[in-house]
Scaffold this active site. Structure first.
Site, short mmCIF file in Angstrom:
data_model
loop_
_atom_site.label_atom_id
_atom_site.label_comp_id
_atom_site.label_asym_id
_atom_site.label_seq_id
_atom_site.Cartn_x
_atom_site.Cartn_y
_atom_site.Cartn_z
N LYS A 53 33.71 20.19 -22.17
CA LYS A 53 32.89 19.56 -21.80
C LYS A 53 31.50 19.54 -22.90
O LYS A 53 30.65 18.90 -22.65
CB LYS A 53 32.42 19.64 -20.42
CG LYS A 53 33.58 19.59 -18.55
CD LYS A 53 33.39 20.76 -17.80
CE LYS A 53 35.05 19.49 -16.90
NZ LYS A 53 34.84 20.35 -16.11
N GLN A 97 32.17 25.38 -12.20
CA GLN A 97 34.39 25.65 -12.38
C GLN A 97 34.89 25.65 -12.02
O GLN A 97 34.41 26.62 -11.61
CB GLN A 97 34.12 25.81 -14.00
CG GLN A 97 35.39 25.87 -14.90
CD GLN A 97 35.63 23.94 -14.90
OE1 GLN A 97 35.49 23.28 -15.56
NE2 GLN A 97 37.43 23.95 -14.88
N ASP A 120 30.20 16.17 -9.83
CA ASP A 120 31.52 16.39 -10.37
C ASP A 120 32.09 15.20 -8.72
O ASP A 120 32.64 15.29 -8.56
CB ASP A 120 31.37 17.48 -9.44
CG ASP A 120 32.69 18.04 -10.29
OD1 ASP A 120 32.91 17.55 -11.39
OD2 ASP A 120 32.75 19.39 -10.75
#
Ligand code: NAP
Length: 283
Positions: A53, A97, A120
């Protein structure tokens, strides 16, 4: 019928080119999009995802900030970091994460992220807005699958879409996005008694189970479109999907490979969401 490959790497690159142009244009107006990633613990897979990422941000000229915390970090400290990022003007997107260590309440952490920076799309407000078809950040993996279908010119309206998997990050939102494009949607999961009876009716089959190569030729209808979200390891430790690609490709009209299918799209949509968040500064 020989299957046509849906190339996520290529489609992702096409989308990234337009993201790049928009990032450049924003920078000319003095706005650099910024993404903060919080990584807790030493899980090697999580480290790989996070470094991919970050690399992608770098390539796009998006500022990225990594906050690495030990596996023993307290929930309170983690929440404090999120609080700081929520008010940090150089950060447009915040990503924690997953998975988090067991002593940390994942839902509480997700809910602490400002919905304005929830790139997200996991915050309860983002999920609610998605269900109500209101503008919001869509979760990156299902959003990426929708973009794959769009770029591959797959008709969705009126088709029977079967989604195997009902996780909050993939399966459930996947079915909702297909429903919003007028598919008739069926969800399957581990308690579905006769999986084949349902999957063989699918015009579009999305598989997100985390079970290596569990879907074979017997599971799919001739001419179906198959999207493989799985990122698994086969018996030799090689990366593979939830679908037995070699067995299925001859029977289907289109299929995503693993790697090079859904994976690159997930990161692409994260970059896209971060850009959309930064663009709000223009108004
Ligand atoms: P998850 O939370 O473990 O959910 C798996 C789902 O599959 C569950 O709903 C489970 O049913 C269902 N399932 C498991 N075994 C099954 C079986 N034998 N028959 C029918 N359904 C079954 O996993 P996830 O986070 O959704 O991820 C799924 C896969 O996608 C994993 O391989 C993951 O690595 C991959 N993934 C890839 C990307 C990407 O960017 N490519 C992103 C996210 C995830 P129950 O609910 O009944 O347990």
């Amino acid at each position: 019928m020989s299957g046509k490959l849906i190339n996520g790497k290529e489609i992702g690159n096409t989308i990234r080119q337009s993201i790049q142009q928009e990032v450049n244009a924003l920078k000319e107006q003095g706005i650099t999009p910024g993404l903060a990633v919080i990584l807790v613990g030493d899980d090697p897979a999580s480290h790989t995802y996070v470094s991919n990422k970050q690399k992608s941000c770098e390539q796009m000229g998006i500022y990225s900030e990594l906050i690495k915390l030990s596996a023993e970090v307290t929930e309170e400290t983690l929440l404090q970091h999120i609080e700081q990022l929520n008010t940090n003007p150089s950060i447009d997107g915040i990503l924690v994460q997953l998975p988090l260590p067991k002593h940390i309440d994942e839902q509480k952490v997700i809910a602490a992220i400002s919905p304005d920076k929830d790139v997200d799309g996991f915050h309860p407000i983002s999920v609610g807005k998605m269900l109500l078809k209101q503008p919001t950040f869509l979760p990156c993996t299902p959003y990426g699958v929708m973009k794959l279908l769009e770029h591959a010119n797959v008709d969705i309206a009126g088709k029977h879409a079967v989604v195997i998997g009902r996780s909050h990050i993939v399966g459930v939102p996947m079915g909702q996005l297909l429903l919003q494009k007028d598919a008739t949607v069926t969800y399957c999961h581990s308690k579905t008694p006769d999986l084949k009876a349902i999957t063989t009716q699918a015009d579009i089959l999305v598989v997100a189970t985390g079970r290596a190569k569990m879907i074979g030729a017997d599971h799919v209808k001739e001419g179906a479109v198959v999207i493989d979200v799985g990122m698994d390891r086969d018996e030799n430790g090689k990366l593979c999907g939830d679908v037995d690609f070699d067995a299925v490709i001859e029977k289907v009209s289109a299929i995503t490979p693993v790697p090079g299918g859904v994976g690159p799209m997930t990161i692409t949509m994260l970059l896209f969401n971060t850009l959309q968040s930064a663009k709000k500064k223009l108004s």
